[in-house]
Design a protein around this motif. Sequence first.
Motif, PDB file in Angstrom:
ATOM      1  N   GLY A   1       0.797  -1.223   0.000  1.00  0.00           N
ATOM      2  CA  GLY A   1       0.000   0.000   0.000  1.00  0.00           C
ATOM      3  C   GLY A   1       0.827   1.269   0.000  1.00  0.00           C
ATOM      4  N   ASP A   2       0.145   2.382  -0.137  1.00  0.00           N
ATOM      5  CA  ASP A   2       0.821   3.684  -0.182  1.00  0.00           C
ATOM      6  C   ASP A   2       1.553   4.001   1.113  1.00  0.00           C
ATOM      7  N   SER A   3       0.958   3.628   2.247  1.00  0.00           N
ATOM      8  CA  SER A   3       1.590   3.917   3.542  1.00  0.00           C
ATOM      9  C   SER A   3       2.900   3.149   3.691  1.00  0.00           C
ATOM     10  N   GLY A   4       2.941   1.940   3.133  1.00  0.00           N
ATOM     11  CA  GLY A   4       4.172   1.161   3.176  1.00  0.00           C
ATOM     12  C   GLY A   4       5.262   1.795   2.339  1.00  0.00           C
ATOM     13  N   VAL A   5       4.900   2.293   1.157  1.00  0.00           N
ATOM     14  CA  VAL A   5       5.868   2.948   0.270  1.00  0.00           C
ATOM     15  C   VAL A   5       6.382   4.244   0.897  1.00  0.00           C
ATOM     16  N   GLU A   6       5.511   4.931   1.619  1.00  0.00           N
ATOM     17  CA  GLU A   6       5.934   6.156   2.308  1.00  0.00           C
ATOM     18  C   GLU A   6       7.054   5.849   3.309  1.00  0.00           C
ATOM     19  N   LEU A   7       6.885   4.744   4.048  1.00  0.00           N
ATOM     20  CA  LEU A   7       7.911   4.342   5.019  1.00  0.00           C
ATOM     21  C   LEU A   7       9.222   3.965   4.320  1.00  0.00           C
ATOM     22  N   LEU A   8       9.116   3.236   3.234  1.00  0.00           N
ATOM     23  CA  LEU A   8      10.315   2.826   2.493  1.00  0.00           C
ATOM     24  C   LEU A   8      11.033   4.033   1.896  1.00  0.00           C
ATOM     25  N   SER A   9      10.252   4.999   1.434  1.00  0.00           N
ATOM     26  CA  SER A   9      10.827   6.167   0.760  1.00  0.00           C
ATOM     27  C   SER A   9      11.702   7.006   1.680  1.00  0.00           C
ATOM     28  N   THR A  10      11.322   7.082   2.933  1.00  0.00           N
ATOM     29  CA  THR A  10      12.154   7.854   3.880  1.00  0.00           C
ATOM     30  C   THR A  10      13.540   7.227   3.993  1.00  0.00           C
ATOM     31  N   ALA A  11      13.576   5.901   3.934  1.00  0.00           N
ATOM     32  CA  ALA A  11      14.865   5.205   4.009  1.00  0.00           C
ATOM     33  C   ALA A  11      15.642   5.360   2.698  1.00  0.00           C
ATOM     34  N   LEU A  12      14.930   5.320   1.576  1.00  0.00           N
ATOM     35  CA  LEU A  12      15.586   5.415   0.268  1.00  0.00           C
ATOM     36  C   LEU A  12      16.270   6.770   0.068  1.00  0.00           C
ATOM     37  N   GLU A  13      15.810   7.784   0.775  1.00  0.00           N
ATOM     38  CA  GLU A  13      16.420   9.105   0.681  1.00  0.00           C
ATOM     39  C   GLU A  13      17.558   9.304   1.679  1.00  0.00           C
ATOM     40  N   HIS A  14      17.781   8.286   2.514  1.00  0.00           N
ATOM     41  CA  HIS A  14      18.836   8.392   3.528  1.00  0.00           C
ATOM     42  C   HIS A  14      20.223   8.211   2.883  1.00  0.00           C
ATOM     43  N   PRO A  15      21.211   8.969   3.327  1.00  0.00           N
ATOM     44  CA  PRO A  15      22.548   8.868   2.730  1.00  0.00           C
ATOM     45  C   PRO A  15      23.191   7.482   2.863  1.00  0.00           C
ATOM     46  N   ASP A  16      22.762   6.684   3.831  1.00  0.00           N
ATOM     47  CA  ASP A  16      23.360   5.362   4.034  1.00  0.00           C
ATOM     48  C   ASP A  16      22.689   4.256   3.216  1.00  0.00           C
ATOM     49  N   CYS A  17      21.592   4.579   2.568  1.00  0.00           N
ATOM     50  CA  CYS A  17      20.877   3.566   1.787  1.00  0.00           C
ATOM     51  C   CYS A  17      21.582   3.351   0.450  1.00  0.00           C
ATOM     52  N   ARG A  18      21.815   2.065   0.115  1.00  0.00           N
ATOM     53  CA  ARG A  18      22.529   1.724  -1.126  1.00  0.00           C
ATOM     54  C   ARG A  18      21.635   0.961  -2.125  1.00  0.00           C
ATOM     55  N   LEU A  19      20.356   0.918  -1.885  1.00  0.00           N
ATOM     56  CA  LEU A  19      19.461   0.117  -2.727  1.00  0.00           C
ATOM     57  C   LEU A  19      19.437   0.630  -4.174  1.00  0.00           C
ATOM     58  N   GLU A  20      19.620  -0.314  -5.117  1.00  0.00           N
ATOM     59  CA  GLU A  20      19.624   0.013  -6.533  1.00  0.00           C
ATOM     60  C   GLU A  20      18.383  -0.516  -7.262  1.00  0.00           C
TER      61      GLU A  20
END
Length: 623
Positions: A77-96
């Motif tokens: 759902g959208d709420s789940g993607v919102e949570l993931l997105s905060t991490a994806l914008e973090h400088p330590d996240c390396r997800l490709e």
Amino acid sequence: MSDLELEEFDLGDYGRQFDSPARSDEGLLTMLPVVNKSQRVILRSCNLTEKSCAALSSVLISNHRLNELILHWNNVGDSGVELLSTALEHPDCRLEVLNLRCCNLTEKSCSFLESVLRSNHSSLTQLDLSENSLRDSAVELLSTGLEHPNCRLEIMQLRNCGLTDIICSSLASALRSKHSTLKELDLTFNDVGDSGMELLSTGLDHVNCKLKTLKLQGCRITEMGCSSLASALRSNNSRLTELDLSINNLGDSGVMLLSTGLQHPNCRLEILQLEECHITEMGCSSLASALTSNTSSLRELNLTGNDLGDLGVIQLSTGLVHPNCRLETLGLQLCKITENSCEPLASALSANSSSLKKLKLIYNFGIGDSGVGLLSNGLEHTNCRLETLWLNGCKITERGCSSLASALMSNNSNLKQLDLSENKVGDSGVAILSTGLEHPNCRLEMLRLEFCNVMEMSGSYLASAFTSNHFSLRELNLNNNNLRDLGMERLSTGLQHPNCRLEILRLYGCDFTEKSCSFIASALRSNSSRLTKLVLVNNFLGDSGVKLLSIGLEHPNCKLDTLKLRCCFLTEKSCSSLASALRSNPSSLRQLDLRANGLNQPGVELLSALQKDPTYKLTKLQY
């Protein structure tokens, strides 16, 4: 677990059934320590919700090795993607790589992801949002992110997202952006239509466009859309190397227009998929002209499911024999061709400019033995470069096998892969083929004989081929044949021979019992055994069979890397036998598939303990 053992984690391996406790938010939470050490995490169809996304967000930040996350078919759902997105914008996240296919997403999710694409910390290069009801407005948001200087996205998949021609304007704008990095776009099963294709082409022919792969399968494109595409292909800015237009009503007129683009000096297209596009012999004439062009770059052409008939193949062959033709792969499955097509195809194979390496003729029932005989004349020619030939379901019998054996024995033979599945080959056909396999000129490395009426006697014929000092076969597929225990006994004598180079053996549904396991174990114990992958799925082996098989697994000579025992009527006792074997020989087995056996938890825990122990190489356990 060692770093090597954590290259991939798949939650589905811990519970095959959809309603398994492992396939849940709670199940994922218990496995977070493992996820936190993994490079690739697969959470496909695991009943996950936004609760799991909260936990995964912390993993995305803490696990610097994690570069791929597959979440498709979960109610994120959208709420789940919102949570993931905060991490994806973090400088330590390396997800490709992020896969969110069929996750119940809407426009809101695209708003969050657009922010990710604009972030100067984002590492995303591949995003799959297929099978979500995004609609045009949602993808318009994404397109603004694609135009941002920080965006690194190279692959975007939007299959079946309820999109229309309207979105093509925004996507074209993104392709024209000087910051565009997109190299692959998948719009399969969206209502793009001809008007959308016209809009999209304004981006394809722009100097800033870097797109190399465009997939438009089932997008309601007709000949008018082909005109726009042809124009884009002719552009001196075109970089497209792969185009999929399958399941569109292009017709012969559409293919004729497309061919004008293919013949242009600026066209760089190498792969063209035209499956089920209502093409007949007239379309083949246009394609043949494109193949003869001195600027043709086409390497792969798929015409599967078109009513080409023999006249179409004859037309196409005029292009195939031309010195300018560079085609290496040709797909002609289900094209209603008969033996009459085989002579022109043989001529193409024997042409001194022949470049064909892979030919697929699956389910052309009219080919038969006489067609294979004609085709083999081409295979034996000194100019023939064909390495892969698929003849599944072409009504071939032992007579056709005789022609193919002759081709294998030819000193000009280059054939490395041969698929004869779903033909009435029988034991007599295998006997004839085996004479070819034993010949010094034979270079065949893979042979598939699924559903070929092969029985016990074939075990002897193949075993004889295994012992030849010229034997080159690395993979043998005998799935769904009634070999039975006697056939396995005969086959095992060849598997133990020093000349046998077989590495992959597929024996799905061969009517084996525990007796066969004894013969297989003998082969695994042999000091000349090279088997690395063994498939015994859907055989009535039982616990007593696995106990016998384990005698081979525990031997130092056993090199087996992958063992599949799905649906073999096993219980906890088999887990005990396998665990004991692994403890005796910890250096070999990496993948073990025990699904559909109804194993209980105590039995599984015996093997899970070994998977977690760095002493053992077991990295993938499915149950």
